[in-house]
Design a protein around this motif. Structure first.
Motif, short mmCIF file in Angstrom:
data_model
loop_
_atom_site.label_atom_id
_atom_site.label_comp_id
_atom_site.label_asym_id
_atom_site.label_seq_id
_atom_site.Cartn_x
_atom_site.Cartn_y
_atom_site.Cartn_z
N PRO A 100 -44.84 -57.35 -7.68
CA PRO A 100 -46.25 -57.73 -7.83
C PRO A 100 -47.15 -56.55 -8.22
N GLN A 101 -46.76 -55.33 -7.84
CA GLN A 101 -47.58 -54.15 -8.11
C GLN A 101 -47.85 -53.93 -9.60
N VAL A 102 -47.03 -54.55 -10.45
CA VAL A 102 -47.18 -54.40 -11.90
C VAL A 102 -48.26 -55.34 -12.44
N ILE A 103 -48.61 -56.37 -11.67
CA ILE A 103 -49.54 -57.40 -12.16
C ILE A 103 -50.90 -56.82 -12.59
N GLU A 115 -51.91 -60.03 -26.15
CA GLU A 115 -51.70 -61.47 -25.95
C GLU A 115 -50.41 -61.81 -25.22
N VAL A 116 -49.42 -60.93 -25.31
CA VAL A 116 -48.17 -61.09 -24.56
C VAL A 116 -47.82 -59.73 -23.95
N VAL A 117 -47.73 -59.69 -22.63
CA VAL A 117 -47.32 -58.46 -21.95
C VAL A 117 -45.90 -58.68 -21.44
N GLU A 118 -44.97 -57.93 -21.99
CA GLU A 118 -43.54 -58.14 -21.73
C GLU A 118 -43.06 -57.23 -20.61
N GLY A 119 -42.50 -57.82 -19.56
CA GLY A 119 -41.92 -57.03 -18.48
C GLY A 119 -40.54 -56.52 -18.89
N ILE A 120 -40.36 -55.20 -18.90
CA ILE A 120 -39.08 -54.59 -19.30
C ILE A 120 -38.47 -53.87 -18.09
N MET A 148 -32.01 -60.56 -30.94
CA MET A 148 -33.07 -59.87 -30.22
C MET A 148 -32.43 -59.09 -29.08
N ASP A 149 -32.99 -57.96 -28.74
CA ASP A 149 -32.45 -57.15 -27.66
C ASP A 149 -32.90 -57.74 -26.33
N MET A 150 -31.98 -58.43 -25.66
CA MET A 150 -32.30 -59.09 -24.41
C MET A 150 -31.84 -58.28 -23.19
N SER A 151 -31.28 -57.08 -23.42
CA SER A 151 -30.65 -56.32 -22.35
C SER A 151 -31.63 -55.96 -21.23
N ALA A 152 -32.88 -55.69 -21.57
CA ALA A 152 -33.85 -55.28 -20.55
C ALA A 152 -34.98 -56.29 -20.37
N SER A 153 -34.93 -57.38 -21.11
CA SER A 153 -36.01 -58.36 -21.05
C SER A 153 -35.84 -59.25 -19.81
N TYR A 192 -43.19 -51.50 -17.80
CA TYR A 192 -41.86 -51.20 -17.27
C TYR A 192 -41.87 -51.32 -15.75
N TYR A 193 -40.79 -51.86 -15.22
CA TYR A 193 -40.71 -52.04 -13.77
C TYR A 193 -39.28 -51.88 -13.28
N GLU A 194 -39.16 -51.62 -12.01
CA GLU A 194 -37.85 -51.55 -11.37
C GLU A 194 -37.63 -52.82 -10.55
N VAL A 195 -36.47 -53.43 -10.73
CA VAL A 195 -36.15 -54.66 -10.01
C VAL A 195 -36.12 -54.36 -8.51
N GLN A 196 -36.84 -55.18 -7.74
CA GLN A 196 -36.91 -54.99 -6.30
C GLN A 196 -35.78 -55.74 -5.59
#
Length: 319
Positions: A100-103, A115-120, A148-153, A192-196
């Motif tokens: 949530p801290q990324v919101i 218009e689109v903010v992509e979480g990586i 498309m590079d889906m590795s980090a999406s 960019y974010y780290e998975v919790q």
């Protein structure tokens, strides 16, 4: 004042609902962001929807719905998008593995015109070796198929209302939200974010469910598997030509022998190609059949008391 909607697909997340609602509400109120939280219970077999109702009774900014059965995460996302009223919409996991801290950062980027903010993802967090391998294979398959590079999406992203309206206007039943947001275009920037780590429960994704999800999404978004049928046909023809030349050379040189083993192998290889090709074609025909029937993506059986709309087939706003 602009409003932010957050869509939270939930499947057997009874333990997470109250904590997620509390954490998100406190964060958004602290940052003075007008908000609504939309929980979608995807045919959960536990008390997920009961917890959603309790949260909605305490906080009027929380609402939700329950599917009549399990329709899958994609249906949950699109049901949530349909029920939102915000100027911007964030889709995130109910277990808060999307931090949530990324919101606030996503919200700030949207206010600046993105218009689109992509979480990586910076990393995948703590996962078992088997899950990491299956997830890695899933993303490799998807990246190759949809180019498309889906590795980090991830599904963690913010969409402007105009983007949400574009996605909701698509008539297709089989959808892949993560790829469709790429396809739609619009001005995009990453965060960019780290998975919790999960606080409660465990992931509902297994190796087989990921593979099924990959195949389903690949065929709904890409025709590359069909093109592989042509490639297999060409390989089979080339193999047959090489074998024919070899047989002819041996016959002319007088060294030809009965090639029973070769014939059997040739039949097995060509038969394997044919069966695989028929399977791929059959899968696409099945998808066409599903689309032609025109059934809704989901059926909602219950909604929280603060939802204005009809619960007939798929939910839609009252005109």
């Amino acid at each position: 004042m602009s409003k932010l909607s957050i869509v939270l697909p939930s499947y057997n997340e009874e333990q997470n609902i109250a904590n997620t609602a509390k954490v998100l509400a406190e964060l958004l109120e602290k940052n003075l962001i007008e908000y609504e939280l939309v929980f979608i219970s995807d045919g959960s077999s536990d008390g997920t929807f009961d917890e959603i109702q309790k949260a909605a009774a305490v906080n009027p900014n929380i609402k939700g719905a329950e599917f009549s059965r399990n329709f899958g995460k994609e249906a949950g996302i699109f049901a949530g998008l349909e029920m939102t009223t915000g100027d911007a919409v964030i889709v995130m996991d109910c277990d808060l593995q999307h931090p949530p801290q990324v919101i606030p950062e996503m919200w700030s980027k949207w206010q600046s015109g993105v218009e689109v903010v992509e979480g990586i993802k910076k990393n995948r967090g703590k996962e078992s070796l088997g899950y990491k391998l299956s997830a890695g294979l899933f993303y490799k398959i998807m990246s190759g198929l949809i180019k498309m590079d889906m590795s980090a999406s991830s599904d963690f992203k913010l969409l402007d209302r105009k983007v949400v309206d574009v996605l909701l206007a698509l008539p297709e039943r089989n959808t892949f939200f993560r790829a469709l947001s790429f396809w739609a275009g619009f001005r995009t920037e990453p965060v960019y974010y780290e998975v919790q780590e999960r606080q409660f429960g465990k992931s509902k994704w297994s190796f087989w469910s990921l593979m099924k999800y990959a195949i389903s999404n690949a065929t709904s978004f890409s025709t590359l598997p069909l093109q592989l049928v042509t490639v297999m046909g060409i390989v089979s023809i080339l193999f047959s030509v090489v074998l024919a030349i070899q047989t002819l050379v041996k016959y002319i040189s007088g060294t030809a022998v009965e090639g029973f083993t070769t014939v059997i192998l040739l039949i097995l290889i060509i038969g394997g190609f044919l069966m695989l090709s028929l399977g791929i074609i059959g899968h696409y025909i099945a998808r066409i059949y599903e689309e032609v029937k025109g059934r809704p993506k989901y059926i909602i059986s219950k909604v929280t008391g603060n939802v204005q709309g009809e619960v007939i087939g798929s939910w839609r706003k009252r005109q």
